[in-house]
Structure formats: C-alpha cells, structure tokens
Design an enzyme around this catalytic site. Structure first.
Site, mmCIF file in Angstrom:
data_model
loop_
_atom_site.group_PDB
_atom_site.id
_atom_site.type_symbol
_atom_site.label_atom_id
_atom_site.label_comp_id
_atom_site.label_asym_id
_atom_site.label_seq_id
_atom_site.Cartn_x
_atom_site.Cartn_y
_atom_site.Cartn_z
ATOM 1 N N SER A 52 0.870 -1.226 0.048
ATOM 2 C CA SER A 52 0.059 -0.019 0.099
ATOM 3 C C SER A 52 0.781 1.433 -0.131
ATOM 4 O O SER A 52 0.096 2.546 -0.067
ATOM 5 C CB SER A 52 -1.051 -0.212 1.138
ATOM 6 O OG SER A 52 -0.300 -0.107 2.574
ATOM 7 N N LYS A 85 -6.242 3.831 8.786
ATOM 8 C CA LYS A 85 -5.399 4.761 8.103
ATOM 9 C C LYS A 85 -6.009 6.523 8.215
ATOM 10 O O LYS A 85 -5.253 7.006 8.589
ATOM 11 C CB LYS A 85 -5.136 4.553 6.610
ATOM 12 C CG LYS A 85 -4.386 3.048 6.569
ATOM 13 C CD LYS A 85 -3.990 2.663 5.123
ATOM 14 C CE LYS A 85 -3.505 1.536 4.898
ATOM 15 N NZ LYS A 85 -3.270 1.007 3.612
#
Length: 795
Positions: free
Chosen positions: A699, A742
């Site tokens: 990611s 996140k």
C-alpha cells in the site's frame, strides 16, 4: 496397643479362685477388641504407657490386675466414659519385655467384678471394685439340658464350617455340665463383636447367659451357612485368575443376604436415578444405559470401571436439552449494549438484527461472528455485553498458542487421563446448550505434530455441520447449532481461508480522540477510582486533562494504555489519602507530569514536518491500528543504483522497483533527456524512518513513486497531504485495506487530505460521518492523477 495374640482356654490347669482375696482398689488396664471371660488364659501385648504402668503396679503388689474392654478401639487415650463397667480381675502369670519397649504378658482370668469408683486416672487407672457373683443355676432341668446340647451341636457345626474344629476343645465343651461355664467358654470362641461379648459377660444368671449365647450361635450359624454356600457357588464360577473378584463377590453376596446395601450398589442406583431424571436424546440415553450395565458387571476397583464412571458423569452433566430463555426485548438489548460500550454501532446493529430474527423464528441457528480489530478496543468485553443483553450464559476460551487438536475434539477414552475437548467442557460449565461461546485470539492458533486445531474448528464454526459435532471422548453427536459463537482476532491474515469463510467478519477500528475521551470519562475513570478505593469526590480530572493524557502518554488504537495511566494517577492519590490527606485532589494539564512523569509520546500534529522535495507522508496499517509512514528519497550522482533501507519487506522492495520503473517511463513528463541517461548517471536512495521496525505491504506503492517523482523534479508535496495505494508498472493504482484505520492515523497527525484508490470509495461509508467532514479524500485511478494532486495543486 493391646490385642489378643492367641486365645487360649484352660479348664483344669488354672489357679483356683475360691480362696482369692481381691483388694478393694486395683490397677486397671483397658484392652481393645477383646472381652476376657472367666477361666480364660490369654497372652496380651502391652504398649500404652498407662497400661505398662498398671502392669508394673500389679507386679509390685499381688499380681492382680483388672482387665476391661474399651467401647471404641480406635481411641489411644480412653477416658472413664470410654470404658465398660464390668471386667475381670486377672492374675499375671508371666511377663516378657520386648526389644521395642512393649510387654508381653500372660494372664489368667480369676473373678468377674464391676467398677464402683475411679480412685485415680493418672499415671494409670486405679479403681475400686465390687465382686459379681454368678447366680445359682440350681438343678439342671430338661429344658436347660436341651439348650446345653443345642449349644454344643451348633458350636461344633460352626467350627466345622469355619474349618477350625478342635477335638480337644470339643471334648472340654462336652464335659462341662454347668450352664454358666459352658456359656463363657463358647462365647469366648465365637468371634463376636465387643458389645455382644460384653452383654454375655455382664449377665450373672447362668441360664440366661446360656440362652443369650444360644441366640447368638443361631445367628452365627445362619451367617456361616450362607457364607459356606456363597463360597461353594463362587468357587464353581470363578477360576484362579479371578480370585480377587471372587472374594469381593463373596462379600457382596453376604451383605445382600444380611440385608445390608454396600456402597457399590448405592452408586449404581444413584446413577440410574440421575439417568432417569436427565433429559437427553434417545441415542445418548441408549449409550448411557449400555455403559451403566457394563459398569455394573465390572469389578469396582478395575481401571475400566473408573473410566466408565467418569464417562457417565460427563454424559449426565452435559446440558443436552437445557436451554436458557433468550431476552428478545430489542429496546432492553439496545440499552444494555449502549450502557456497556460507547460507539461500535455496526456490531450493536448486528446483534439486534439477530435478536429480531430470533424473535420471529425461534429455530434460527446461532450466528458465527468474528470481531477483528487492534488490541484494547473492547472485543472480549463486547462478548460479555452481548450475553448480558440476550440473557444467555457466557463462556470465554483462549485459543492463543493452542497447538493440539485434542484441545478442541478431546482425547479418545483409550488414553490415560482422557478428557473431552474445550467445547464440551464449555457446555458443561455454562450449564446450557445455547451459551455465548467466545473464542479469543483465533488468529494465533498454531499447528504441530499433534494436529491443527484450526482444522478441527472448521466443523465447530459451520452452522451446517455443528448440529452433529463429534467429540472423540464423548463419541456421539453433540448439537452446537444453538450456541452463538463469537471469535476475536487482531488480523485475518493468519486465519486459514476455509475457517475465515465460515465466519461473519465484523471489523472494529481504533477509536478517535473524541471517542477515547468519552470512554475514559464515562467508563475508565469511574472504574479505576472504585478499584483503587477512592471516592469520586476525592479526585477531580477535567476533559482537557484526559485528552492531554491520551495524546501525550499513549499512542494506540485501543484503550488499555490510557486506563493504565489513569490507574497510575489513582494509585498515587490513593497513597496520599492513605497517609492522611483529605483532598479533593485536582489533576490538570499543568500538574499531570507530577503523577505520570514527562510525556511519553509527542503527537504527530506537534512534530515539525520538513517540506522538501522527496519527502512524502504515507499511511500504513498495523495490528494495533493505523500509522503514519514517512518516506524520504535522495538522489546523488552515480550509476543508476537503487538503495532501499528501513527494514523493508520483499513486497515493499518490489513496490519501490515498480515506482522507479514508472518514473523512468515518464522521462518526458519529468523534463529529462529522452535517452534516459539521467537514470544511468544517478543513484537513488529510498529510506523509511523508524528503521528498527520491520515494514512490508504494497500500500506504500504510490507514496514511493510520488517521493521519487518529487525528488527528480525538485518539487515539494502539498502540505497536510498523505496517500495510500498500490502501484503497477503502468502506473495504475490498486485498492488497499484498512482505510478507516489509516484515516484515523491521518487525523491524529493533523493531516486533512488523503489520496486513496478509486476502488476504495465504497469503504468511505465505514468512516463515521463526523470524521469524513474533517477530511478531504482524493480518489485516483492512476499515478498521473496522484502526481497532479500532490505536486500540481489539482482540486
């Protein structure tokens, strides 16, 4: 200790007692398990200190000693109440001192006496006695003669049955013409209980004494006859190899003939009664009856009988058809869930949905939920709350570190110490067949040579299969369809995919700063005040102080550390109160360091962020929540070498290679020479700070590419911007996981702009609305869009 070593009877060779002068006061010795009759000569072992003293006192005077039986043979130090009143005055014929300090004495019974008074009890008994003379038997009538003959015949029969017939003894018995002396001689050889022998001794009427002996002889003859018959029957059925069993059967039959019920029979009857009362399926009852019949046929001391007994206990203890009634009041359930936990709306809604379905369809199967989230967010406590809301029993079992399949399925009964598995044990302990069974840390199950517990869980956690769950120990189907299973995990990566597919995964993200503050104020602070023995009036702590403690003393997605810090403050205040302080004590942002020391963490929002080309902020997901990932790129003259540092995993290294390839494919956009000589004349160094922490995953792909792009073009990235997404060689941006975590990490770091993959737009629904309002999301499909947003200022 005294006991009769061997019983001897003398008739013509004993000392005459006609001229015996018995003193008024005699030393007295209590004997166990034997009653001394007139005309007896008997050896005794003397071991008690008081008894040895009594023998010595008798030897120093006229060798006369009174012997009397004690009522309870187990008492080593009998008192006057523990001793019968009637005994015999005996003459000590010989004494022998043994090496161990005991005495062996040979005594002859001389006269029957009754204790009139205890003169002293220490160091030995001294008693005043009255001589008991036997009544006159008179002329021996036909009736008495018949009784005497009956006594002689029965005595001979008993001794013959017992195998101890003595011709000398029978000759003496046949020559006795006095009823009293015959009663004494036969009574002393009947092996009667002490209280029965004492009754014979105390009877002074010779005819009545003989009648009493006759009655006891009749009873003993019946017992001996039955015993002989049992021996004969048992001997025919049993072989030499079953001698022990034969002896116990003999005892069992004897007790049955006498009407006494032994412990074994009582145990079987108790199990039969429990089996009759217990509600269970037909196949279980059939197996239980079969095992009970086997147990009844076995020797009680055999190991197999013990195994069957334990197995039957498990069958009878399991709640086959015992259920708790569900509380299907949705409003009440919602109230309980809201009272115990703040937020977690998705999970609460799922529980209420299950209750609603259960209310409409009673036969619905229990769901299998999996709470996935970082430590300390309340996964385990939520299970307890669900049980309270539904009115069900709750049982928690930890799967962390479990490596033995038998922990789930149990051991087969052929093994020593075999037990059912943890699932069956949970049903027994909870006492119902529909508890809420929480399996903690399902992501930390291991496997080794003993099997794979996660494979055994495939049957347990499948609603289509667990109605006939098979436990190796029970060896019969067990219905788990009514059990509500809740599992917890920090991550799903280590859970085998077939097992994960059977569970409904509900993700619990970390809490926001506001949520932590509310939970700390409502739940954690009152709980710690109570646990540390304080009163609410003794501690004042504002919301700003709690928020400051959360941001400067903890860095976590959950709440465990903030609870520890609050507990630390409470302990220090508790000490002050215990030392005499009155309070109230106020904890503020100014004095919190006095209780907790200097701040342990610096919030990301307070860190000074450098704004230079090649510096980009990425977002990462970890087991404990979201994290900020700083990426630095430096370019220097060289030969096109790419250096990666910061403990990067293989996947992340490959993302860095893909990012560099993308940049090389955009030579014209970067304003570089078309021949690509720039990349051949420069070295690229990519570093991810916090180098001691391993990092991996795809990611950070677009973050790495943006950092390279920024360093090559010498352009700074926009302020308060972070990004996450996987990159391909062609620059496509692929979706990632953990978007909510996140986003929370970005908010903690005072970042309000996030670049996300286009395919993650649907995940924005999971982020609470109040958080979405504070953030700006940029969905992108390819790397070109990322560059325009990060470096070009695109809205």
């Amino acid at each position: 200790m005294e006991f009769n070593d061997s019983l001897s009877i003398g008739m013509d060779d004993f000392t005459s007692n006609e001229d015996l002068d018995i003193p008024d006061v005699l030393p007295m010795m209590a004997v166990r398990d034997v009653v001394v009759f007139n005309y007896m000569i008997i050896p005794l072992f003397v071991g008690r200190t008081s008894s040895i003293e009594a023998v010595n006192a008798a030897m120093e005077n006229d060798k006369l000693l009174m012997l009397v039986a004690q009522k309870d043979a187990s008492k080593d130090d009998p008192s006057a109440d523990d001793i019968y009143d009637v005994g015999m005055v005996c003459m000590i014929m010989r004494t022998l001192k043994l090496p161990d300090g005991r005495l062996k004495v040979l005594i002859q019974a001389m006269a029957k006496v009754r204790i009139s008074k205890y003169v002293s009890t220490s160091p030995y008994f001294k008693v005043s006695v009255d001589v008991m003379e036997d009544g006159e038997s008179g002329k021996v009538t036909v009736e008495v003669e018949a009784m005497m003959r009956n006594v002689r015949e029965q005595t001979e029969k008993i001794m013959s049955l017992r195998g101890i017939l003595s011709a000398d003894l029978m000759m003496i018995i046949n020559n006795i013409e006095e009823p009293g002396r015959l009663a004494d001689l036969v009574g002393s050889n009947l092996r009667l209980k002490v209280n029965e022998s004492q009754r014979i001794l105390e009877e002074t009427d010779p005819v009545l004494r003989l009648s009493l002996v006759n009655d006891l002889l009749t009873k003993e003859l019946e017992v001996s006859t039955v015993q002989a018959r049992i021996q004969s029957e048992a001997r025919e059925e049993m072989g030499k190899s079953q001698r022990e069993y034969y002896l116990r059967e003999q005892l069992h039959a004897l007790q049955k003939e006498l009407g006494d019920t032994d412990d074994r029979s009582m145990e079987i009857e108790e199990l039969q009664a429990r089996l009759k009362k217990k509600k269970m399926p037909k196949h279980v009852r059939k197996e239980a009856k079969r095992q009970l019949e086997r147990m009844d046929m076995m020797h009680p001391d055999s190991s197999e009988a013990t195994i069957i007994r334990i197995y039957l206990d498990w069958i009878l203890d399991l709640p086959w058809k015992k259920s708790t009634k569900d509380v299907l009041d949705l409003a009440h359930a919602r109230e309980v869930l809201d009272h115990d936990h703040y937020g977690l709306e998705k999970i609460k809604d799922r529980i209420l949905e299950y209750l609603a379905v259960r209310k409409l369809n009673k036969s619905t199967k229990g769901p299998i939920l999996c709470f996935v989230g970082p430590p300390g967010v309340g996964k385990t406590s939520l299970g307890k709350s669900v049980a309270r809301a539904m009115g069900r029993k709750f049982y928690r079992m930890s799967l962390g570190g479990m490596r033995d399949e038998a922990e789930i399925r149990g051991h087969r009964r052929t093994y020593i110490g075999a037990m059912p598995g943890r699932i069956v044990q949970a049903l027994k302990i909870s006492g119902s067949n529909n508890p809420i069974l929480m399996m903690d840390e399902i992501d930390k199950v291991g496997s080794d040579y003993r099997g794979d517990p996660s494979s055994a869980l495939l049957e347990v956690l499948d609603p289509e299969q667990n109605s006939e769950f098979s436990d190796h120990y029970m060896n019969m189907p067990i219905d788990l369809s009514k059990v509500m299973f809740i599992t917890t995990a920090n991550m799903t990566d280590t859970i085998p995919s077939p097992l994960l597919d059977r569970m409904e995964v509900i993700r619990l993200s970390g809490y926001t700063l506001e949520e932590k503050g509310v939970i700390a104020r409502r739940y954690l602070l009152p709980r710690q005040i109570k646990q540390n023995g304080l009163k609410e009036s003794q501690l004042k702590m504002s919301d700003d102080t709690i928020e400051y403690m959360i941001t400067h003393y903890t860095a976590e997605a959950g709440l465990r550390n903030i609870e520890r810090e609050i507990s630390s403050v409470c302990r220090k205040i508790a000490r002050k109160v215990a030392e005499g302080g009155r309070g109230p004590y106020t904890v503020s942002k100014r004095n919190v360091e006095k209780y907790l020391g200097p701040p342990k963490t610096i919030p990301e929002s307070e860190l000074e962020r450098l704004e230079q080309p090649g510096l980009v902020t990425g977002l990462a997901w970890t087991e404990i929540g979201g994290e900020i990932l700083e990426i630095e790129v430096n370019i220097m003259p060289g030969k096109g070498k790419l250096t990666l540092t910061g403990q990067l995993g293989d996947v992340m290294k490959e993302s860095a290679q893909a990012a560099l390839t993308y940049c090389r494919s955009r030579t014209e956009d970067l304003g570089l020479d078309a021949d690509g000589s720039y990349f051949e004349k420069h070295d690229f160094h990519i570093h991810v700070p916090a180098g001691a922490i391993p990092k991996d995953g795809p990611s950070a792909g677009i973050t790495l590419a943006t950092a390279l792009y920024s360093a090559i073009t010498n352009k700074k990235v926009r302020r308060h911007l972070a990004m996450t997404g996987e990159i391909t060689l062609r620059g496509r941006v692929l979706p990632i996981g953990g978007l909510k975590e996140k986003a929370l990490a970005a908010l903690r770091a005072d970042i309000n702009k996030i670049i996300i993959p286009e395919q993650n737009k649907n995940d924005l629904v999971e982020i609470p609305e109040e958080l979405r309002k504070q953030l700006t999301f940029y969905p992108v499909k390819n790397m070109d869009e990322v560059v325009k947003i990060a470096l070009g200022g695109k809205k």
